[in-house]
Design a protein around this motif. Sequence first.
Motif, PDB file in Angstrom:
ATOM      1  N   GLU A  18       0.590  -6.101  -5.181  1.00  0.00           N
ATOM      2  CA  GLU A  18      -0.461  -5.412  -4.670  1.00  0.00           C
ATOM      3  C   GLU A  18      -1.563  -6.527  -4.753  1.00  0.00           C
ATOM      4  OE1 GLU A  18      -0.658  -2.359  -3.559  1.00  0.00           O
ATOM      5  OE2 GLU A  18       1.042  -1.549  -4.659  1.00  0.00           O
ATOM      6  N   GLU A  51      -6.255  -2.511  -1.589  1.00  0.00           N
ATOM      7  CA  GLU A  51      -5.157  -3.018  -2.477  1.00  0.00           C
ATOM      8  C   GLU A  51      -5.605  -3.217  -3.798  1.00  0.00           C
ATOM      9  OE1 GLU A  51      -2.181  -2.801  -1.451  1.00  0.00           O
ATOM     10  OE2 GLU A  51      -2.379  -2.493   0.753  1.00  0.00           O
ATOM     11  N   HIS A  54      -5.213  -0.377  -5.748  1.00  0.00           N
ATOM     12  CA  HIS A  54      -4.010   0.016  -6.136  1.00  0.00           C
ATOM     13  C   HIS A  54      -3.546  -1.153  -6.985  1.00  0.00           C
ATOM     14  CE1 HIS A  54      -3.164   0.746  -1.512  1.00  0.00           C
ATOM     15  NE2 HIS A  54      -3.971   1.724  -1.992  1.00  0.00           N
ATOM     16  N   GLU A  95       3.927  -4.037   4.089  1.00  0.00           N
ATOM     17  CA  GLU A  95       3.795  -2.845   3.512  1.00  0.00           C
ATOM     18  C   GLU A  95       5.337  -2.269   3.172  1.00  0.00           C
ATOM     19  OE1 GLU A  95       1.332  -1.272   2.285  1.00  0.00           O
ATOM     20  OE2 GLU A  95      -0.423  -2.500   3.029  1.00  0.00           O
ATOM     21  N   VAL A  98       6.386  -3.553   0.063  1.00  0.00           N
ATOM     22  CA  VAL A  98       5.771  -2.848  -0.827  1.00  0.00           C
ATOM     23  C   VAL A  98       6.465  -1.361  -0.985  1.00  0.00           C
ATOM     24  CG1 VAL A  98       3.571  -1.801  -1.719  1.00  0.00           C
ATOM     25  CG2 VAL A  98       3.608  -4.087  -1.001  1.00  0.00           C
ATOM     26  N   GLN A 128       1.924   5.041   0.509  1.00  0.00           N
ATOM     27  CA  GLN A 128       2.782   3.988   1.534  1.00  0.00           C
ATOM     28  C   GLN A 128       3.233   4.704   2.797  1.00  0.00           C
ATOM     29  OE1 GLN A 128       1.747   1.239  -0.306  1.00  0.00           O
ATOM     30  NE2 GLN A 128       3.247   0.408   1.067  1.00  0.00           N
ATOM     31  N   GLU A 131      -0.086   4.163   4.688  1.00  0.00           N
ATOM     32  CA  GLU A 131      -0.244   2.780   4.992  1.00  0.00           C
ATOM     33  C   GLU A 131       0.720   2.240   6.253  1.00  0.00           C
ATOM     34  OE1 GLU A 131      -1.719   0.092   1.930  1.00  0.00           O
ATOM     35  OE2 GLU A 131      -3.041   1.476   2.898  1.00  0.00           O
TER      36      GLU A 131
HETATM   37 FE1  FEO Z   1      -0.813  -1.205  -1.802  1.00  0.00          FE
HETATM   38 FE2  FEO Z   1      -0.778  -1.467   1.078  1.00  0.00          FE
HETATM   39  O1  FEO Z   1       0.286  -1.310  -0.499  1.00  0.00           O
END
Ligand code: FEO
Length: 172
Positions: A18, A51, A54, A95, A98, A128, A131
Amino acid sequence: MKISAKMKKALNDQIGLEANASSSYLAMASWCEVTGYEGAASYFYAQSDEERTHMLKVVHYLNDMGAPATIPATKAPAASYKSLETMIKTALKSEQTVTAAIHKMVEIAQKEKDHSTYAFLEWFVNEQVQEETKFETILQKFDLIGRDKLAINEIDKLLAAQATAPEADPAA
Ligand code: FEO
């Protein structure tokens, strides 16, 4: 309520992911700003802030669980991009990485019957999906509107309209 060493490591690694996303989006925003993509710049400055929220969620979770968070070094992000489209493709790829890391943690939580972490991760799983969809939708615009100067200017305006400050989250 305790988390395993394996889960602790995965969550600490997530702090790194992140944090890297936050600095990478900051670098993207800065490149957009100096290149003249004002809309994309505001979009990615906001994305960078998001981010960070997050990352903080994971830091607070680890600390609340009595497994103090370790703040890692961040990787130096790329300083420039070939085009706005290339840059957004890079963002989508990051992404996807992640998302894969979060899904892996969900599997660990399931295996270890770690219900607290499983519940904590639910928010990230849903986030996610949003995103990835956001970046996929922007990328579609290049096919729909075009890649010439006027089209890119139009896409930049669309990004300006979507640039939002991160939502206030009492848990963050
Ligand atoms: Fe926090 Fe865009 O992943």
